[in-house]
Design a protein around this motif. Structure first.
Motif, PDB file in Angstrom:
ATOM      1  N   ASP A  74       0.869  -1.177   0.000  1.00  0.00           N
ATOM      2  CA  ASP A  74       0.000   0.000   0.000  1.00  0.00           C
ATOM      3  C   ASP A  74       0.905   1.226   0.000  1.00  0.00           C
ATOM      4  N   SER A  75       0.593   2.228  -0.802  1.00  0.00           N
ATOM      5  CA  SER A  75       1.447   3.415  -0.881  1.00  0.00           C
ATOM      6  C   SER A  75       1.534   4.160   0.440  1.00  0.00           C
ATOM      7  N   ARG A  76       0.547   3.938   1.336  1.00  0.00           N
ATOM      8  CA  ARG A  76       0.559   4.619   2.637  1.00  0.00           C
ATOM      9  C   ARG A  76       1.254   3.805   3.726  1.00  0.00           C
ATOM     10  N   ALA A  77       1.651   2.589   3.394  1.00  0.00           N
ATOM     11  CA  ALA A  77       2.258   1.711   4.394  1.00  0.00           C
ATOM     12  C   ALA A  77       3.692   2.131   4.695  1.00  0.00           C
ATOM     13  N   PRO A  78       4.211   1.737   5.856  1.00  0.00           N
ATOM     14  CA  PRO A  78       5.614   2.021   6.177  1.00  0.00           C
ATOM     15  C   PRO A  78       6.567   1.340   5.203  1.00  0.00           C
ATOM     16  N   ARG A  79       7.780   1.876   5.088  1.00  0.00           N
ATOM     17  CA  ARG A  79       8.828   1.223   4.315  1.00  0.00           C
ATOM     18  C   ARG A  79       9.261  -0.057   5.035  1.00  0.00           C
ATOM     19  N   VAL A  80       9.824  -0.974   4.285  1.00  0.00           N
ATOM     20  CA  VAL A  80      10.269  -2.255   4.841  1.00  0.00           C
ATOM     21  C   VAL A  80      11.792  -2.263   4.960  1.00  0.00           C
ATOM     22  N   VAL A  81      12.267  -2.516   6.173  1.00  0.00           N
ATOM     23  CA  VAL A  81      13.694  -2.714   6.430  1.00  0.00           C
ATOM     24  C   VAL A  81      13.855  -4.173   6.838  1.00  0.00           C
ATOM     25  N   LEU A  82      14.740  -4.893   6.170  1.00  0.00           N
ATOM     26  CA  LEU A  82      14.866  -6.330   6.401  1.00  0.00           C
ATOM     27  C   LEU A  82      16.172  -6.658   7.109  1.00  0.00           C
ATOM     28  N   ARG A  83      16.073  -7.473   8.173  1.00  0.00           N
ATOM     29  CA  ARG A  83      17.297  -7.960   8.823  1.00  0.00           C
ATOM     30  C   ARG A  83      17.900  -9.075   7.988  1.00  0.00           C
ATOM     31  N   ILE A  84      19.207  -8.937   7.706  1.00  0.00           N
ATOM     32  CA  ILE A  84      19.868  -9.928   6.852  1.00  0.00           C
ATOM     33  C   ILE A  84      20.971 -10.696   7.584  1.00  0.00           C
ATOM     34  N   ASP A  85      21.064 -10.530   8.908  1.00  0.00           N
ATOM     35  CA  ASP A  85      22.063 -11.298   9.662  1.00  0.00           C
ATOM     36  C   ASP A  85      21.452 -11.847  10.935  1.00  0.00           C
ATOM     37  N   TYR A  86      22.214 -12.708  11.604  1.00  0.00           N
ATOM     38  CA  TYR A  86      21.800 -13.284  12.882  1.00  0.00           C
ATOM     39  C   TYR A  86      22.973 -13.165  13.847  1.00  0.00           C
ATOM     40  N   PRO A  87      22.891 -12.223  14.797  1.00  0.00           N
ATOM     41  CA  PRO A  87      23.965 -12.062  15.785  1.00  0.00           C
ATOM     42  C   PRO A  87      23.725 -12.966  16.989  1.00  0.00           C
ATOM     43  N   MET A  88      24.471 -14.045  17.082  1.00  0.00           N
ATOM     44  CA  MET A  88      24.291 -14.985  18.190  1.00  0.00           C
ATOM     45  C   MET A  88      25.166 -14.566  19.365  1.00  0.00           C
ATOM     46  N   VAL A  89      24.695 -13.536  20.061  1.00  0.00           N
ATOM     47  CA  VAL A  89      25.392 -13.035  21.242  1.00  0.00           C
ATOM     48  C   VAL A  89      24.355 -12.762  22.332  1.00  0.00           C
ATOM     49  N   GLY A  90      24.823 -12.710  23.573  1.00  0.00           N
ATOM     50  CA  GLY A  90      23.927 -12.369  24.678  1.00  0.00           C
ATOM     51  C   GLY A  90      22.701 -13.249  24.728  1.00  0.00           C
ATOM     52  N   ASP A  91      21.515 -12.616  24.770  1.00  0.00           N
ATOM     53  CA  ASP A  91      20.252 -13.341  24.845  1.00  0.00           C
ATOM     54  C   ASP A  91      19.964 -14.149  23.585  1.00  0.00           C
ATOM     55  N   PHE A  92      20.718 -13.885  22.524  1.00  0.00           N
ATOM     56  CA  PHE A  92      20.432 -14.520  21.236  1.00  0.00           C
ATOM     57  C   PHE A  92      21.340 -15.714  20.935  1.00  0.00           C
ATOM     58  N   MET A  93      22.113 -16.158  21.922  1.00  0.00           N
ATOM     59  CA  MET A  93      22.998 -17.306  21.709  1.00  0.00           C
ATOM     60  C   MET A  93      22.180 -18.578  21.570  1.00  0.00           C
ATOM     61  N   LEU A  94      22.591 -19.422  20.639  1.00  0.00           N
ATOM     62  CA  LEU A  94      21.920 -20.702  20.427  1.00  0.00           C
ATOM     63  C   LEU A  94      22.819 -21.875  20.769  1.00  0.00           C
ATOM     64  N   ALA A  95      24.105 -21.736  20.517  1.00  0.00           N
ATOM     65  CA  ALA A  95      25.022 -22.872  20.636  1.00  0.00           C
ATOM     66  C   ALA A  95      25.961 -22.779  21.831  1.00  0.00           C
ATOM     67  N   GLY A  96      25.765 -21.795  22.690  1.00  0.00           N
ATOM     68  CA  GLY A  96      26.635 -21.651  23.846  1.00  0.00           C
ATOM     69  C   GLY A  96      27.894 -20.867  23.551  1.00  0.00           C
ATOM     70  N   GLU A  97      28.118 -20.515  22.288  1.00  0.00           N
ATOM     71  CA  GLU A  97      29.238 -19.681  21.886  1.00  0.00           C
ATOM     72  C   GLU A  97      28.719 -18.543  21.024  1.00  0.00           C
ATOM     73  N   GLU A  98      29.525 -17.494  20.921  1.00  0.00           N
ATOM     74  CA  GLU A  98      29.098 -16.314  20.168  1.00  0.00           C
ATOM     75  C   GLU A  98      29.552 -16.406  18.715  1.00  0.00           C
ATOM     76  N   TYR A  99      28.587 -16.183  17.809  1.00  0.00           N
ATOM     77  CA  TYR A  99      28.856 -16.208  16.378  1.00  0.00           C
ATOM     78  C   TYR A  99      28.085 -15.094  15.695  1.00  0.00           C
ATOM     79  N   HIS A 100      28.445 -14.854  14.443  1.00  0.00           N
ATOM     80  CA  HIS A 100      27.677 -13.950  13.582  1.00  0.00           C
ATOM     81  C   HIS A 100      27.512 -14.640  12.241  1.00  0.00           C
ATOM     82  N   ARG A 101      26.273 -14.662  11.734  1.00  0.00           N
ATOM     83  CA  ARG A 101      26.010 -15.298  10.453  1.00  0.00           C
ATOM     84  C   ARG A 101      25.054 -14.444   9.617  1.00  0.00           C
ATOM     85  N   MET A 102      25.287 -14.427   8.301  1.00  0.00           N
ATOM     86  CA  MET A 102      24.363 -13.799   7.380  1.00  0.00           C
ATOM     87  C   MET A 102      23.227 -14.772   7.087  1.00  0.00           C
ATOM     88  N   ILE A 103      22.009 -14.241   6.944  1.00  0.00           N
ATOM     89  CA  ILE A 103      20.856 -15.092   6.632  1.00  0.00           C
ATOM     90  C   ILE A 103      20.219 -14.715   5.298  1.00  0.00           C
TER      91      ILE A 103
END
Length: 267
Positions: A74-103
């Motif tokens: 819709d022309s009145r809708a907000p613009r879309v900003v897309l997340r293209i990475d996954y920062p696995m740090v802090g609360d976002f850790m999945l594997a017990g170690e810190e990583y950064h990956r592009m998605i």
């Protein structure tokens, strides 16, 4: 004299309101990083409430954009900003170690309908090699975004196990400057709630700075003060997540936030 804009500059400008030169964006990508959270179990319902308030843009995950894309058609809708990475740090850790990956790649994001993309540059990994990998990924994404004219927002933050929740203004300014010099069009950064820190951050960063909100404050007056202080001291807008939608009436809360951002007199 006619001003000539690059395509990325034109698209970056569309993320701001012409009259105030400010932007109020809502970040609805936390469920990508943390799974289902309060007030976002039903992603579509929350997304509908956000869109109804009409912020300048909404930050989404690829999956939510895929399932809720019709809300933005819709022309009145907000613009879309897309997340293209996954920062696995802090609360976002999945594997017990810190990583950064592009998605996703910038080109894939653009094909999905994104008006801009966002990714992290994090200072604070437990392993400095991860920080180097993250830096390399931002540089590569910046080159790809330049090639297709897509704005890149870098979330330049001091996170990770080495930080223990501290907000170090000097390090925030440093990682923001690095992100800008790697090629970011906009910076999404932490605000320490100290006006002098905000001024230093803005003055040392060659591209516009937008402030992230962090954990929900559950206090509208405190949130308004936090927002006004950041804008008064040079921020060009906000990208708030939980402080925008993690409430019973998300639309009304975001509308108040928009009024706070755009209803003030810019000096």
């Amino acid at each position: 004299m006619t001003t000539v804009f690059s395509s990325s500059g034109l698209r970056t400008g569309r993320l701001f309101r012409r009259d105030t030169q400010l932007s109020c964006m809502v970040a609805f990508d936390r469920t990508l990083l943390a799974g289902p959270v309060a007030h976002a179990i039903d992603a579509r319902r929350t997304c509908e409430a956000i869109v109804a308030a009409r912020p300048e843009a909404v930050l989404l995950s690829p999956g939510v954009l895929k399932s809720c894309g019709d809300l933005f058609a819709d022309s009145r809708a907000p613009r879309v900003v897309l997340r293209i990475d996954y920062p696995m740090v802090g609360d976002f850790m999945l594997a017990g170690e810190e990583y950064h990956r592009m998605i996703a790649t910038p080109a894939q994001a653009q094909a999905m309908g994104a008006d801009a993309v966002v990714m992290c540059l994090i200072s604070g990994y437990d392993d400095p090699r991860r920080e180097a990998d993250n830096l390399e990924a931002v540089a590569e994404a910046a080159r790809q975004c330049e090639a297709i004219g897509l704005p890149l927002i870098v979330e330049a933050v001091v996170w990770g196990s080495r930080e223990e929740g501290r907000l170090d203004a000097e390090r925030i300014a440093r990682v923001a400057r690095i992100a800008a010099e790697l090629g970011a069009d906009l910076i999404k950064a932490q605000y320490t709630d100290d006006p002098e820190d905000m001024r230093t951050l803005v003055q040392s960063c060659p591209v516009p700075v937008l402030v992230l909100g962090g954990a929900a404050m559950n206090d509208d007056e405190a949130l308004a003060r936090f927002t006004r202080d950041a804008l008064d001291n040079g921020a060009r807008g906000v990208i708030f997540g939980r402080n925008a939608w993690q409430r019973e009436n998300a639309t009304a809360g975001i509308e108040r936030l928009i009024d706070t951002v755009h209803g003030m007199t810019r000096v």
